[in-house]
Design a protein around this motif. Sequence first.
Motif, PDB file in Angstrom:
ATOM      1  N   ALA A  51       0.834  -1.206   0.000  1.00  0.00           N
ATOM      2  CA  ALA A  51       0.000   0.000   0.000  1.00  0.00           C
ATOM      3  C   ALA A  51       0.867   1.254   0.000  1.00  0.00           C
ATOM      4  N   ILE A  52       1.944   1.245   0.783  1.00  0.00           N
ATOM      5  CA  ILE A  52       2.837   2.405   0.836  1.00  0.00           C
ATOM      6  C   ILE A  52       3.432   2.662  -0.541  1.00  0.00           C
ATOM      7  N   ASN A  53       3.829   1.599  -1.232  1.00  0.00           N
ATOM      8  CA  ASN A  53       4.355   1.740  -2.592  1.00  0.00           C
ATOM      9  C   ASN A  53       3.272   2.270  -3.535  1.00  0.00           C
ATOM     10  N   ARG A  54       2.075   1.755  -3.444  1.00  0.00           N
ATOM     11  CA  ARG A  54       0.965   2.202  -4.286  1.00  0.00           C
ATOM     12  C   ARG A  54       0.640   3.673  -4.039  1.00  0.00           C
ATOM     13  N   LEU A  55       0.821   4.115  -2.797  1.00  0.00           N
ATOM     14  CA  LEU A  55       0.517   5.502  -2.429  1.00  0.00           C
ATOM     15  C   LEU A  55       1.646   6.479  -2.773  1.00  0.00           C
ATOM     16  N   GLY A  56       2.750   5.966  -3.303  1.00  0.00           N
ATOM     17  CA  GLY A  56       3.825   6.851  -3.739  1.00  0.00           C
ATOM     18  C   GLY A  56       5.184   6.572  -3.141  1.00  0.00           C
ATOM     19  N   GLY A  57       5.285   5.594  -2.260  1.00  0.00           N
ATOM     20  CA  GLY A  57       6.584   5.257  -1.684  1.00  0.00           C
ATOM     21  C   GLY A  57       7.483   4.601  -2.719  1.00  0.00           C
ATOM     22  N   TYR A  58       8.712   5.076  -2.825  1.00  0.00           N
ATOM     23  CA  TYR A  58       9.651   4.500  -3.783  1.00  0.00           C
ATOM     24  C   TYR A  58       9.934   3.051  -3.424  1.00  0.00           C
TER      25      TYR A  58
END
Length: 78
Positions: A51-58
């Motif tokens: 989810a963090i990656n989907r939300l913009g986390g590299y």
Amino acid sequence: MSRYEINSLLYRLKKDRAFRERFNADPKAAMDGLDLTDEERDAFMKRDMYAINRLGGYLHLTMSVPGMAAHVTHPERD
């Protein structure tokens, strides 16, 4: 979304052991004052790196925070 804030938090979790320990003990308190949406906070609270990656986390950061990323292991081949 707060892409900059997400990645700043990931970087700090990766590099700052004392902050990482504080986050692990009380993630809600560690994120106080950060410009994150409720969805972003929830993803960090759940340590949901997808989810963090989907939300913009590299991707590199999401996979390199000690103790946060779930690494897939594969059985050895015969």
